[in-house]
Design a protein around this motif. Structure first.
Motif, PDB file in Angstrom:
ATOM      1  N   LEU A 132      -1.756 -17.362  -2.095  1.00 21.66           N
ATOM      2  CA  LEU A 132      -2.695 -17.236  -0.987  1.00 21.66           C
ATOM      3  C   LEU A 132      -2.062 -17.831   0.268  1.00 21.66           C
ATOM      4  O   LEU A 132      -2.230 -19.004   0.583  1.00 21.66           O
ATOM      5  N   PHE A 174      -3.409 -17.031   6.596  1.00 18.70           N
ATOM      6  CA  PHE A 174      -3.395 -16.067   7.697  1.00 18.70           C
ATOM      7  C   PHE A 174      -3.982 -16.741   8.933  1.00 18.70           C
ATOM      8  O   PHE A 174      -3.426 -16.689  10.000  1.00 18.70           O
ATOM      9  N   PHE A 175      -5.106 -17.382   8.742  1.00 19.63           N
ATOM     10  CA  PHE A 175      -5.620 -18.245   9.794  1.00 19.63           C
ATOM     11  C   PHE A 175      -6.567 -19.273   9.207  1.00 19.63           C
ATOM     12  O   PHE A 175      -6.978 -19.175   8.058  1.00 19.63           O
ATOM     13  N   ILE A 176      -6.867 -20.279  10.020  1.00 23.13           N
ATOM     14  CA  ILE A 176      -7.814 -21.308   9.618  1.00 23.13           C
ATOM     15  C   ILE A 176      -9.001 -21.195  10.543  1.00 23.13           C
ATOM     16  O   ILE A 176      -8.841 -20.961  11.741  1.00 23.13           O
ATOM     17  N   PHE A 199       0.811  -1.217   0.000  1.00 26.40           N
ATOM     18  CA  PHE A 199       0.000   0.000   0.000  1.00 26.40           C
ATOM     19  C   PHE A 199       0.849   1.275   0.000  1.00 26.40           C
ATOM     20  O   PHE A 199       0.435   2.310   0.494  1.00 26.40           O
ATOM     21  N   PHE A 211      -0.762  -3.826  10.797  1.00 33.09           N
ATOM     22  CA  PHE A 211      -0.544  -3.746   9.358  1.00 33.09           C
ATOM     23  C   PHE A 211       0.574  -2.777   9.002  1.00 33.09           C
ATOM     24  O   PHE A 211       1.236  -2.928   8.001  1.00 33.09           O
ATOM     25  N   ARG A 214     -11.607 -23.854   6.772  1.00 34.32           N
ATOM     26  CA  ARG A 214     -11.381 -22.855   5.730  1.00 34.32           C
ATOM     27  C   ARG A 214     -10.130 -22.046   6.067  1.00 34.32           C
ATOM     28  O   ARG A 214      -9.882 -21.712   7.224  1.00 34.32           O
ATOM     29  N   GLN A 215      -9.370 -21.763   5.036  1.00 38.85           N
ATOM     30  CA  GLN A 215      -8.155 -21.004   5.234  1.00 38.85           C
ATOM     31  C   GLN A 215      -8.348 -19.600   4.669  1.00 38.85           C
ATOM     32  O   GLN A 215      -8.813 -19.441   3.552  1.00 38.85           O
ATOM     33  N   VAL A 216      -8.008 -18.616   5.476  1.00 38.89           N
ATOM     34  CA  VAL A 216      -8.154 -17.231   5.057  1.00 38.89           C
ATOM     35  C   VAL A 216      -6.775 -16.652   4.784  1.00 38.89           C
ATOM     36  O   VAL A 216      -5.840 -16.848   5.553  1.00 38.89           O
ATOM     37  N   SER A 217      -6.661 -15.970   3.657  1.00 42.13           N
ATOM     38  CA  SER A 217      -5.411 -15.297   3.317  1.00 42.13           C
ATOM     39  C   SER A 217      -5.695 -13.813   3.263  1.00 42.13           C
ATOM     40  O   SER A 217      -6.811 -13.407   2.963  1.00 42.13           O
ATOM     41  N   LEU A 218      -4.677 -13.028   3.544  1.00 39.70           N
ATOM     42  CA  LEU A 218      -4.931 -11.597   3.587  1.00 39.70           C
ATOM     43  C   LEU A 218      -4.813 -10.893   2.251  1.00 39.70           C
ATOM     44  O   LEU A 218      -5.766 -10.375   1.717  1.00 39.70           O
ATOM     45  N   PHE A 219      -3.610 -10.873   1.702  1.00 40.70           N
ATOM     46  CA  PHE A 219      -3.402 -10.020   0.546  1.00 40.70           C
ATOM     47  C   PHE A 219      -3.112 -10.828  -0.710  1.00 40.70           C
ATOM     48  O   PHE A 219      -2.138 -11.560  -0.756  1.00 40.70           O
ATOM     49  N   PRO A 220      -3.927 -10.668  -1.726  1.00 43.20           N
ATOM     50  CA  PRO A 220      -3.569 -11.224  -3.027  1.00 43.20           C
ATOM     51  C   PRO A 220      -2.568 -10.258  -3.669  1.00 43.20           C
ATOM     52  O   PRO A 220      -1.933  -9.481  -2.968  1.00 43.20           O
ATOM     53  N   PHE A 256      -3.674  -2.667  14.117  1.00 43.51           N
ATOM     54  CA  PHE A 256      -3.467  -4.052  14.543  1.00 43.51           C
ATOM     55  C   PHE A 256      -2.324  -4.725  13.787  1.00 43.51           C
ATOM     56  O   PHE A 256      -2.407  -5.877  13.406  1.00 43.51           O
ATOM     57  N   GLY A 307      -0.488  -8.737   8.819  1.00 45.39           N
ATOM     58  CA  GLY A 307      -1.393  -8.477   9.921  1.00 45.39           C
ATOM     59  C   GLY A 307      -0.740  -8.614  11.273  1.00 45.39           C
ATOM     60  O   GLY A 307      -1.403  -8.834  12.267  1.00 45.39           O
TER      61      GLY A 307
END
Lengths: 309, 808
Positions: free
Chosen positions: B768, B771-773, B162, B215, B791-797, B213, B183
């Motif tokens: 991907l 970041f967390f599951i 960013f 970033f 489910r797996q969450v990713s932050l930034f593509p 938090f 994160g």
């Protein structure tokens, strides 16, 4: 008060999640996780309300990704693998010991439990639970503390919502430290009392000896794993968690002992944070000896009702 | 209930004892230094002065100064001062610093001489890379190990997320330093936790170094001059943390001319103004940054929305005044102030909340040069970290406040008795006030009044002495000792609990009453043995005690986490570290390489108990819910860095292990730490295509973080409860990512106005990274459709950003 902090923490976590949602949008995928195999353990959910007979549900733990599809959970035969139907369960008050027998109740899950018909819970007394199951013995003890009476209930509409709102309860905490409460409630027409939203247990450390006003919302009639909250109509969705003008609100205000509090507090914390990535996995502090999960809780119950108006 | 007892030692008596002990140690140390000094009787002369940057007058720290004839040398201290005492004679003085043209002059040293030098920056011109004959050889020369210094200019060329240059994120590209991915701006250094790093901004501790938090870090790149990271072999002047020091120096302000620089980025803008109020005498620098998601989001929130008024932003400001009273006296006043502001409104249910948090630091510093051999630096520091939450719904209003407030004094002396000895000694005093969670709560009923909040007061004093000593031409040793005295004192209320958490006793301590003192000594040793001109072997041993810690319950650091001091219940954390390394420079010092091995046992680390309720701070002490245990970290770090030329950058690889053993956690069995990471690779490359176009690339690969997985489910009261498996026994998929950046200078080199465009592409191949599951449930039990899915969450593509920077 601890509730206020919890809600703050919840708000912060919510905010964090909102921010993340904005940022990640679309970076989520299903994955397969190879979970370690855990051994099957008995789980005890035992309750003794003052003025009532002891009731004990005994089930087994099951692997995390066990398929639960196609099972009629209110039919004991189809869920037999989760149930311990061959236990020998006794409750003693120190003088009388009675054997509990199996009872079927298809309005609750699990639909079978062990119940007595002699010993009735009395404030100030201790009760001993013994379970013999497949050659092993599990024991627990609980004390029903003296009952603390509520002064009154008063419903109040919330914000701009005219006919919906929380209900406040009023009581005066006894002068000495160490009173612990648990609050159950239900709307007219429902069989089972339900604990209020977590935490439903309250320790008087932060309000000892004071007169207390405490607002509580309407818990779902059943936990979300039993129905889909998204099948609620728009109106039901809007009214969810609120008491509505005209409702008859039944409250069961209970006192519990400290080991029961530790069990219930950690149980609710654990049930609440299951799957939450932002909290450490927490374990439940069982008050059962011998290697079973769960708890045995005696309640000093005070019942009261009001009409929301 | 017990009151303050009679016959107890007062804090004052203890402080006196502590000070006399510390003074004793210091004298012994100094005496030893003099005794070791062989040629004191012989007449010697001293060459001393400052090394500065020619364009701005900024001090250059760590510049090398040496005499060509006998190869005796030294490096400048943090304020650019150096001093060399040698036999009289004629010498060629060489001053060098990476990225600057060497200075060399023949001097006739028959008596003491002052020589201050201004170095010219090497112009980056197409095809004409300056080749200088003498290079700085810090890598193989100094006794320092595990130390990396980064210049902001190099950091600014690297790809960013960013458009925000982030110094802490750049540090994670170095071997031995891990971040836990996006994160989270916490640094995990050689197996230590994020609270084991001493983050200093101009000497003041920064307690929460992140915005949003984690970033972004709180350090605005335009206001920062350099960053020095010490991850092992910590010198004696630093202490109070187990793992590392991140010492950040703010720019001093241009003494020669006015400069404005700034940038317009995707989410934030920056502006920095600096210049001389009185030329060569008094300079000022002011720098500010603010994000604007809130402003950007506003048009998209409908006027009638119940959420209107909700928003988030952060800002920070850095300022510094630099007054050069004389060549020998300088005064600096610097400050940082930053806040994150989040507001949330839901009119429909009458709910409003505001969360505000941030740091403020102030440093007043006086540099004084007593004589040609003794340089002093006196500092008064103040730091304040606050977290505030206010919410109200209907007639209920709750407020939560937590924070840390420190003030302190530091005196640091550099003494150069004779060439071959750099002596450093000093003392520090810090006063802490911690507010773990102060809650006020109000409703219509007035008798619900919260009790007084419990504050934690403590005092930390320390003294240190060290000597960097050339024993022979080949062997240099750094001998140091740090002595610390810590006191946890009143006013304080201790709630004594039984095993189930019921209060069995309450102890009241009065203001300043000593509750628990700790005396500790920390030896620090480092040695360098030169094998030849290009290669050396180093070894170090350090011991550290840490008296304050961050208690974190979540798997990521939140501003909600609280800082806590050592009390009579929680003992200080302790670590030792042994490291050995081999250093070799190639190609005329253009290529620096090193291998370092470390072993670090730790004890009395802290964690929350399972099922602890840290929110329960009323009539309870938060440290009642903590447990302490052991840890161990070991590993190997490989580093190759090219310092000059059109191509530069580095490759770092770490092979590491770290574990924890707590009697009360995981049934007492040893488990891998949250940030245990077997492999960690970073490749950082930068290439100047022309003098106006630079491209850079960053590639990182890391073993996945550890994770605790669910094992079984069970029912209680019609709710599903999870039984977890062995702590941290599972790992996420590996983390890897490639970033690219290009910086194009828009203006011509001779022009006064300079502007450039930076294009950054973060996560080029859109990996991907986990970041967390979490476990998503669908269906329901009543209909027999209930299902759990991981489910797996990713932050930034992939995230491209453009930033426009300017300067004139």
């Amino acid at each position: 008060m601890s509730k206020a902090i919890k809600s703050m923490e919840a708000t912060i976590r919510l905010f964090f999640l909102v921010v993340l949602t904005l940022l990640w949008s679309g970076c989520e995928k299903d994955i397969t996780v190879e979970l370690p195999q855990g051994e099957k353990k008995p789980v005890v959910d035992g309750r003794l309300f003052s003025g009532d007979y002891p009731r004990v549900w005994i089930t087994y733990t099951f692997p995390f990704f066990t398929p639960l599809q196609g099972i009629n959970i209110y039919d004991p035969n189809s869920i037999a693998q989760f149930l311990a139907l061959d236990a020998e369960v006794t409750v003693s008050d120190g003088t009388v010991t009675e054997y509990l027998s199996l009872v079927l109740d298809t309005t609750y899950f699990p639909p079978v439990f062990y119940m007595g018909d002699t010993i009735v819970g009395q404030p100030g007394r201790s009760y001993f639970l013994t379970i013999r199951l497949h050659g092993k013995t599990y024991t627990a003890v609980t004390t029903i503390p003296p009952i603390v009476a509520l002064d009154s209930l008063r419903w109040k509409p919330e914000g701009q919502l005219d006919s919906l709102g929380p209900c406040n309860l009023y009581f005066t905490d006894p002068p000495q430290y160490g009173n612990i409460y648990r609050l159950f409630c239900k709307r007219q027409g429902y069989v089972h009392y339900r604990p209020i939203f977590d935490p439903s247990v309250l320790d008087d450390q932060s309000f000892n000896g004071l007169r207390i006003e405490f607002p509580f919302y309407r818990p779902d009639p059943k936990n979300f794993v039993f129905y889909n909250s998204d099948t609620l109509t728009a109106q039901e969705q809007r009214e969810r968690f609120y008491w509505k003008r005209g409702d008859t609100i039944y409250v069961r205000f209970c006192t519990i002992d400290r080991p029961a509090y530790e069990f219930l507090r950690t149980f609710e914390e654990s049930a609440n944070t299951s799957g939450n990535p932002f909290s450490n996995p927490s374990s439940v502090k069982s008050n059962i000896q011998g290697g079973a999960m769960g708890g045995w809780v005696g309640y000093g119950a005070f019942d009261i009702w009001t009409v929301a108006q | 209930m017990r009151g303050p007892g009679s016959g107890e030692i007062s804090l004052r008596t203890l402080l006196q004892v502590a000070l006399s002990r510390i003074a004793g140690w210091m004298w012994t140390g100094l005496w030893a230094v003099w005794a070791l000094n062989p040629g004191m009787a012989q007449r010697k002369v001293t060459l001393s002065g400052y090394v500065r940057e020619a364009a701005s007058g900024e001090a250059l720290l760590g510049a090398s100064v040496y005499l060509k004839e006998n190869l005796k040398g030294t490096t400048t201290n943090t304020y650019g001062f150096y001093s060399l005492t040698v036999e009289p004679g004629q010498y060629t003085v060489v001053v060098s610093y990476i990225g600057y043209r060497n200075f060399s002059q023949v001097v006739d040293l028959t008596r003491d001489l002052t020589l201050s030098v201004e170095l010219q920056k090497v112009a980056v011109e197409a095809g004409a890379v300056e080749v200088t004959d003498e290079r700085s050889r810090q890598n193989t020369e100094s006794t320092r190990m595990g130390t990396v210094e980064l210049q902001m200019e190099d950091v600014k060329k690297l790809p960013v997320l960013f458009g925000e240059v982030d110094i802490l994120k750049t540090l994670t590209l170095l071997p031995g330093v891990q971040s836990s991915g996006e994160g989270n701006s916490g640094l995990y250094i050689r197996g230590g936790g994020p609270d084991q790093n001493l983050v200093l901004l101009d000497g003041a501790v920064v307690y929460n170094a992140s915005h949003l938090f984690g970033f972004f870090s709180v350090f605005n790149s335009d206001a920062i001059k350099s960053v020095n990271l010490v991850k092992g072999g910590m010198p004696a002047q630093y202490g109070g943390r187990l793992s590392s020091v991140v010492d950040i120096t703010m720019k001093e302000g241009n003494l020669k001319r006015w400069e404005v620089e700034g940038g317009l980025g995707a989410i934030a803008s920056r502006l920095t103004v600096q210049g001389p109020l009185v030329k060569d005498k008094l300079a000022v620098i002011a720098s500010g940054r603010r994000t604007y998601f809130d402003v950007l989001a506003k048009p998209f929130i409908p006027k009638k929305s119940p959420f209107r008024g909700s928003g988030y932003y952060f800002y920070d400001m850095n300022t510094k005044l630099h007054y050069r009273i004389s060549e020998k006296d300088k005064l600096y006043l610097s400050g940082y102030f930053g806040r994150d502001v989040f507001s949330f409104v839901n009119r429909e249910v009458g709910f409003r909340a505001a969360i505000v948090w941030g740091n403020a630091t102030t440093t007043l510093r006086w540099n004084h040069q007593f004589n040609k051999k003794l340089f002093s630096n006196l500092m008064a520091v103040f730091t304040d970290y606050k977290f505030r939450f206010e919410g109200d719904q209907n007639n209920f209003r709750f407020k939560l406040f937590s924070g840390v407030r420190d003030y302190g004094l530091k005196a640091d002396f550099n003494y150069y008795p004779v060439a071959g000895h750099d002596v450093r000694f000093g003392a520090e005093y810090l006063n802490h006030k911690f507010t773990p969670s102060n809650i006020t709560f109000a409703s219509q009923i007035t008798d619900v009044k919260p009790p007084e909040p419990i504050l934690y007061f403590s005092n930390e004093a320390s003294a240190y002495a060290s000597d960097d000593w050339d024993v022979t031409q080949r062997l240099r040793v750094n001998l140091g000792v740090r002595a610390t005295f810590y006191a946890f004192n009143g006013r304080f209320i201790r709630y004594v609990k039984d095993a189930l958490g019921a209060t069995v006793d309450t102890i009241y301590y009065s203001r300043h009453q000593l509750i628990k003192p700790y005396f500790r000594a920390e030896p620090r040793l480092a040695a360098r043995f030169k094998l030849n001109e290009w290669a050396s072997v180093k070894a170090s041993y350090t011991m550290n005690w840490q008296y304050i810690q961050l208690a974190s319950r979540a798997t990521i650091s939140l501003p909600f986490d609280v800082w806590l001091p050592t009390t009579e219940y929680v003992v200080p954390q302790f670590s030792q570290q042994v490291a050995v390394g081999y250093y070799h420079n190639f190609w005329d010092d253009m290529l620096e390489t090193s291998v370092e091995l470390y072993y670090k046992p730790m004890r009395d680390l802290i964690e929350f108990q399972d099922g602890a309720d840290p929110a329960q701070t009323l009539n309870s002490n938060i440290d009642n819910t903590l447990v302490q245990g052991k840890g161990k970290a070991w590993g190997a770090e490989f580093f190759i860095r090219k310092t000059r030329g059109k191509w530069n950058g580095w490759i770092g690889y770490t092979l590491a292990w770290t574990n924890r053993t707590f009697p009360q956690l995981n049934e007492g069995r040893t488990f891998w730490a949250k940030y245990d990471r077997r492999h960690d690779l970073s490749v950082v490359l930068s290439y100047d295509i022309t003098s106006r176009l630079n491209v850079s690339a960053v590639f990182v690969y890391a073993t996945g973080n550890t994770l605790t997985l669910p094992k079984n489910l069970y029912f209680i009261e019609e709710r599903l409860v999870t039984e977890f498996a062995e702590r941290n026994s599972y790992r996420f998929a590996p983390y890897h990512r490639l970033d690219l950046a290009a910086t194009f200078v828009l203006t011509r080199p001779q022009k006064k106005f300079f502007s450039s465009l930076s294009l950054s592409i973060y996560n080029v191949y859109s990996r991907l990274n986990p970041f967390f599951i979490y476990y998503n449930s669908s269906g329901n039990l009543t209909e027999g459709t209930f299902k759990l899915q991981a489910r797996q969450v990713s932050l930034f593509p992939i995230i491209p950003t453009i930033t426009w920077n300017f300067k004139y």
